[in-house]
Design a protein around this motif. Structure first.
Motif, PDB file in Angstrom:
ATOM      1  N   LEU A 159       8.525  21.710  25.303  1.00 55.86           N
ATOM      2  CA  LEU A 159       7.157  21.204  25.960  1.00 55.86           C
ATOM      3  C   LEU A 159       7.228  19.582  25.502  1.00 55.86           C
ATOM      4  O   LEU A 159       7.147  18.876  26.525  1.00 55.86           O
ATOM      5  CB  LEU A 159       6.068  21.433  25.577  1.00 55.86           C
ATOM      6  CG  LEU A 159       5.364  22.987  26.027  1.00 55.86           C
ATOM      7  CD1 LEU A 159       4.286  23.365  25.602  1.00 55.86           C
ATOM      8  CD2 LEU A 159       5.329  22.808  27.555  1.00 55.86           C
ATOM      9  N   LEU A 160       7.516  19.157  24.351  1.00 54.72           N
ATOM     10  CA  LEU A 160       7.740  17.886  23.674  1.00 54.72           C
ATOM     11  C   LEU A 160       9.106  17.148  24.480  1.00 54.72           C
ATOM     12  O   LEU A 160       8.744  16.021  24.933  1.00 54.72           O
ATOM     13  CB  LEU A 160       7.844  17.864  22.452  1.00 54.72           C
ATOM     14  CG  LEU A 160       7.891  16.330  21.751  1.00 54.72           C
ATOM     15  CD1 LEU A 160       6.575  15.696  21.925  1.00 54.72           C
ATOM     16  CD2 LEU A 160       7.979  16.571  20.223  1.00 54.72           C
ATOM     17  N   VAL A 161      10.217  17.920  24.590  1.00 52.86           N
ATOM     18  CA  VAL A 161      11.247  17.328  25.190  1.00 52.86           C
ATOM     19  C   VAL A 161      10.848  17.034  26.592  1.00 52.86           C
ATOM     20  O   VAL A 161      11.484  16.012  27.105  1.00 52.86           O
ATOM     21  CB  VAL A 161      12.553  18.309  24.685  1.00 52.86           C
ATOM     22  CG1 VAL A 161      13.686  18.052  25.813  1.00 52.86           C
ATOM     23  CG2 VAL A 161      12.844  18.294  23.421  1.00 52.86           C
ATOM     24  N   THR A 162      10.399  18.180  27.226  1.00 54.12           N
ATOM     25  CA  THR A 162       9.917  17.901  28.664  1.00 54.12           C
ATOM     26  C   THR A 162       9.270  16.663  28.897  1.00 54.12           C
ATOM     27  O   THR A 162       9.404  15.763  29.638  1.00 54.12           O
ATOM     28  CB  THR A 162       9.325  19.086  29.431  1.00 54.12           C
ATOM     29  OG1 THR A 162      10.446  20.255  29.074  1.00 54.12           O
ATOM     30  CG2 THR A 162       9.140  19.118  30.656  1.00 54.12           C
ATOM     31  N   GLU A 163       8.087  16.506  28.043  1.00 54.43           N
ATOM     32  CA  GLU A 163       7.283  15.280  28.193  1.00 54.43           C
ATOM     33  C   GLU A 163       8.066  14.028  27.846  1.00 54.43           C
ATOM     34  O   GLU A 163       7.691  13.025  28.607  1.00 54.43           O
ATOM     35  CB  GLU A 163       6.161  15.477  27.187  1.00 54.43           C
ATOM     36  CG  GLU A 163       5.300  14.442  27.072  1.00 54.43           C
ATOM     37  CD  GLU A 163       4.326  14.367  28.477  1.00 54.43           C
ATOM     38  OE1 GLU A 163       3.697  13.239  28.856  1.00 54.43           O
ATOM     39  OE2 GLU A 163       4.533  15.434  29.081  1.00 54.43           O
ATOM     40  N   ILE A 164       8.965  14.009  26.951  1.00 60.94           N
ATOM     41  CA  ILE A 164       9.648  12.932  26.579  1.00 60.94           C
ATOM     42  C   ILE A 164      10.746  12.571  27.602  1.00 60.94           C
ATOM     43  O   ILE A 164      11.013  11.304  28.275  1.00 60.94           O
ATOM     44  CB  ILE A 164      10.608  13.017  25.455  1.00 60.94           C
ATOM     45  CG1 ILE A 164       9.386  12.872  24.218  1.00 60.94           C
ATOM     46  CG2 ILE A 164      11.335  11.738  25.091  1.00 60.94           C
ATOM     47  CD1 ILE A 164       9.978  13.401  22.833  1.00 60.94           C
ATOM     48  N   GLN A 165      11.392  13.455  28.506  1.00 63.23           N
ATOM     49  CA  GLN A 165      12.100  13.258  29.559  1.00 63.23           C
ATOM     50  C   GLN A 165      11.246  12.878  30.634  1.00 63.23           C
ATOM     51  O   GLN A 165      11.785  11.656  31.360  1.00 63.23           O
ATOM     52  CB  GLN A 165      13.067  14.652  30.038  1.00 63.23           C
ATOM     53  CG  GLN A 165      13.950  14.953  29.005  1.00 63.23           C
ATOM     54  CD  GLN A 165      14.374  16.215  29.410  1.00 63.23           C
ATOM     55  OE1 GLN A 165      13.810  17.119  29.980  1.00 63.23           O
ATOM     56  NE2 GLN A 165      15.714  16.611  28.922  1.00 63.23           N
ATOM     57  N   SER A 166      10.218  13.287  30.893  1.00 57.46           N
ATOM     58  CA  SER A 166       9.338  12.784  31.934  1.00 57.46           C
ATOM     59  C   SER A 166       9.019  11.371  31.841  1.00 57.46           C
ATOM     60  O   SER A 166       8.897  10.456  32.826  1.00 57.46           O
ATOM     61  CB  SER A 166       8.028  13.620  31.962  1.00 57.46           C
ATOM     62  OG  SER A 166       7.219  13.183  33.053  1.00 57.46           O
ATOM     63  N   GLU A 167       8.774  10.988  30.605  1.00 55.90           N
ATOM     64  CA  GLU A 167       8.192   9.536  30.173  1.00 55.90           C
ATOM     65  C   GLU A 167       9.285   8.612  30.529  1.00 55.90           C
ATOM     66  O   GLU A 167       9.156   7.540  31.015  1.00 55.90           O
ATOM     67  CB  GLU A 167       7.648   9.448  28.798  1.00 55.90           C
ATOM     68  CG  GLU A 167       6.411  10.207  28.630  1.00 55.90           C
ATOM     69  CD  GLU A 167       5.259   9.459  29.331  1.00 55.90           C
ATOM     70  OE1 GLU A 167       5.110   8.030  29.192  1.00 55.90           O
ATOM     71  OE2 GLU A 167       4.451  10.098  29.619  1.00 55.90           O
ATOM     72  N   ILE A 168      10.556   9.151  30.139  1.00 53.82           N
ATOM     73  CA  ILE A 168      11.815   8.336  30.164  1.00 53.82           C
ATOM     74  C   ILE A 168      12.049   8.033  31.990  1.00 53.82           C
ATOM     75  O   ILE A 168      12.265   7.055  32.239  1.00 53.82           O
ATOM     76  CB  ILE A 168      12.936   8.898  29.590  1.00 53.82           C
ATOM     77  CG1 ILE A 168      12.854   8.863  27.986  1.00 53.82           C
ATOM     78  CG2 ILE A 168      14.344   8.148  29.940  1.00 53.82           C
ATOM     79  CD1 ILE A 168      13.609   9.617  27.189  1.00 53.82           C
ATOM     80  N   PHE A 169      12.076   9.048  32.547  1.00 53.56           N
ATOM     81  CA  PHE A 169      12.165   9.206  34.092  1.00 53.56           C
ATOM     82  C   PHE A 169      11.207   8.150  34.711  1.00 53.56           C
ATOM     83  O   PHE A 169      11.568   7.416  35.463  1.00 53.56           O
ATOM     84  CB  PHE A 169      12.204  10.497  34.602  1.00 53.56           C
ATOM     85  CG  PHE A 169      13.317  11.492  34.227  1.00 53.56           C
ATOM     86  CD1 PHE A 169      14.543  10.757  34.135  1.00 53.56           C
ATOM     87  CD2 PHE A 169      13.181  12.721  33.902  1.00 53.56           C
ATOM     88  CE1 PHE A 169      15.856  11.669  33.890  1.00 53.56           C
ATOM     89  CE2 PHE A 169      14.430  13.569  33.776  1.00 53.56           C
ATOM     90  CZ  PHE A 169      15.535  12.966  33.581  1.00 53.56           C
ATOM     91  N   ASP A 170      10.013   8.147  34.257  1.00 52.54           N
ATOM     92  CA  ASP A 170       9.032   7.272  34.931  1.00 52.54           C
ATOM     93  C   ASP A 170       9.146   5.862  34.496  1.00 52.54           C
ATOM     94  O   ASP A 170       9.139   5.108  35.305  1.00 52.54           O
ATOM     95  CB  ASP A 170       7.500   7.974  34.185  1.00 52.54           C
ATOM     96  CG  ASP A 170       7.040   9.097  34.806  1.00 52.54           C
ATOM     97  OD1 ASP A 170       7.696   9.462  35.809  1.00 52.54           O
ATOM     98  OD2 ASP A 170       5.939   9.558  34.152  1.00 52.54           O
ATOM     99  N   LEU A 171       9.816   5.548  33.228  1.00 54.74           N
ATOM    100  CA  LEU A 171      10.133   4.027  32.808  1.00 54.74           C
ATOM    101  C   LEU A 171      11.239   3.575  33.703  1.00 54.74           C
ATOM    102  O   LEU A 171      11.265   2.425  34.191  1.00 54.74           O
ATOM    103  CB  LEU A 171      10.501   4.137  31.381  1.00 54.74           C
ATOM    104  CG  LEU A 171       9.242   4.385  30.431  1.00 54.74           C
ATOM    105  CD1 LEU A 171       9.686   4.203  29.055  1.00 54.74           C
ATOM    106  CD2 LEU A 171       8.212   3.070  30.677  1.00 54.74           C
ATOM    107  N   LEU A 172      12.093   4.624  34.013  1.00 48.59           N
ATOM    108  CA  LEU A 172      13.325   4.103  34.583  1.00 48.59           C
ATOM    109  C   LEU A 172      13.080   4.193  36.135  1.00 48.59           C
ATOM    110  O   LEU A 172      13.670   3.107  36.804  1.00 48.59           O
ATOM    111  CB  LEU A 172      14.589   5.119  34.624  1.00 48.59           C
ATOM    112  CG  LEU A 172      15.172   5.370  32.995  1.00 48.59           C
ATOM    113  CD1 LEU A 172      16.168   6.743  33.065  1.00 48.59           C
ATOM    114  CD2 LEU A 172      15.728   4.133  32.785  1.00 48.59           C
ATOM    115  N   ALA A 173      12.267   4.730  36.710  1.00 48.59           N
ATOM    116  CA  ALA A 173      11.646   4.578  38.025  1.00 48.59           C
ATOM    117  C   ALA A 173      10.832   3.287  38.300  1.00 48.59           C
ATOM    118  O   ALA A 173      11.039   2.959  39.270  1.00 48.59           O
ATOM    119  CB  ALA A 173      11.141   5.836  38.472  1.00 48.59           C
ATOM    120  N   ALA A 174      10.177   2.839  37.373  1.00 47.54           N
ATOM    121  CA  ALA A 174       9.455   1.775  37.526  1.00 47.54           C
ATOM    122  C   ALA A 174      10.122   0.459  37.475  1.00 47.54           C
ATOM    123  O   ALA A 174      11.308   0.168  37.742  1.00 47.54           O
ATOM    124  CB  ALA A 174       8.582   1.616  36.379  1.00 47.54           C
TER     125      ALA A 174
END
Length: 164
Positions: free
Chosen positions: A149-164
């Motif tokens: 769950l933590l890995v998935t959350e971190i990946q999601s945050e990274i993707f959000d940052l890259l998309a911005a």
């Protein structure tokens, strides 16, 4: 964002349901006049009704039940006799009809034997009523799930940052 409290609540429901089911259905070795036999843990239903959980501070899962569950897990060691009144209530709850003696006499004899030899569960080295559920395998499973769950959350945050 990971909702840790919601996942702990789901886990609390699952674990308490499993423990209640085991209390109501699991067989534990007992000794009677005709030798050793197995009987269901549940007698009065009070223990199963006492099982509950609580999540505090959104991060801590605690599971509670009547304190005598320890005797169903570890047994009662030799030494002091258990209260005869508790044994008598157990006889009534189990619907045991003694042959040739009163229920009070049977309760006294059981309490005396437990005081001298310990309970059958103790003599057998304990049961797995609790440890069959709350064990290292469960701990590893929970750790792996929360790590994922933590890995998935971190990946999601990274993707959000890259998309911005």
């Amino acid at each position: 964002m990971i909702n840790l409290e919601a996942r702990l609540n789901e886990l609390g429901v699952k674990l308490t349901e499993q423990l209640v089911n085991d209390i109501q259905t699991k067989l534990i070795q007992r000794r009677g006049a005709n030798g050793t036999f197995e009987s269901v843990v549940n007698a009065s239903g009070k223990l199963a009704k006492s099982i509950r959980f609580e999540v505090t501070n959104g991060t801590v899962l605690s599971i509670y039940g009547n304190d005598y569950i320890q005797y169903l897990e570890n047994g009662r060691r030799p030494g002091k006799r258990p209260p005869t009144s508790v044994i008598r209530q157990w006889i009534d709850d189990k619907g045991i009809i003694p042959d040739g003696i009163s229920k009070d006499s049977l309760a006294f004899l059981i309490a005396r034997r437990m005081g001298e030899e310990g309970s059958t569960i103790y003599q057998a080295g304990g049961s797995d009523l609790i440890s069959g559920i709350f064990n290292e395998a469960l701990q590893r499973s929970i750790e792996a799930e929360f790590a994922q769950l933590l890995v998935t959350e971190i990946q999601s945050e990274i993707f959000d940052l890259l998309a911005a």
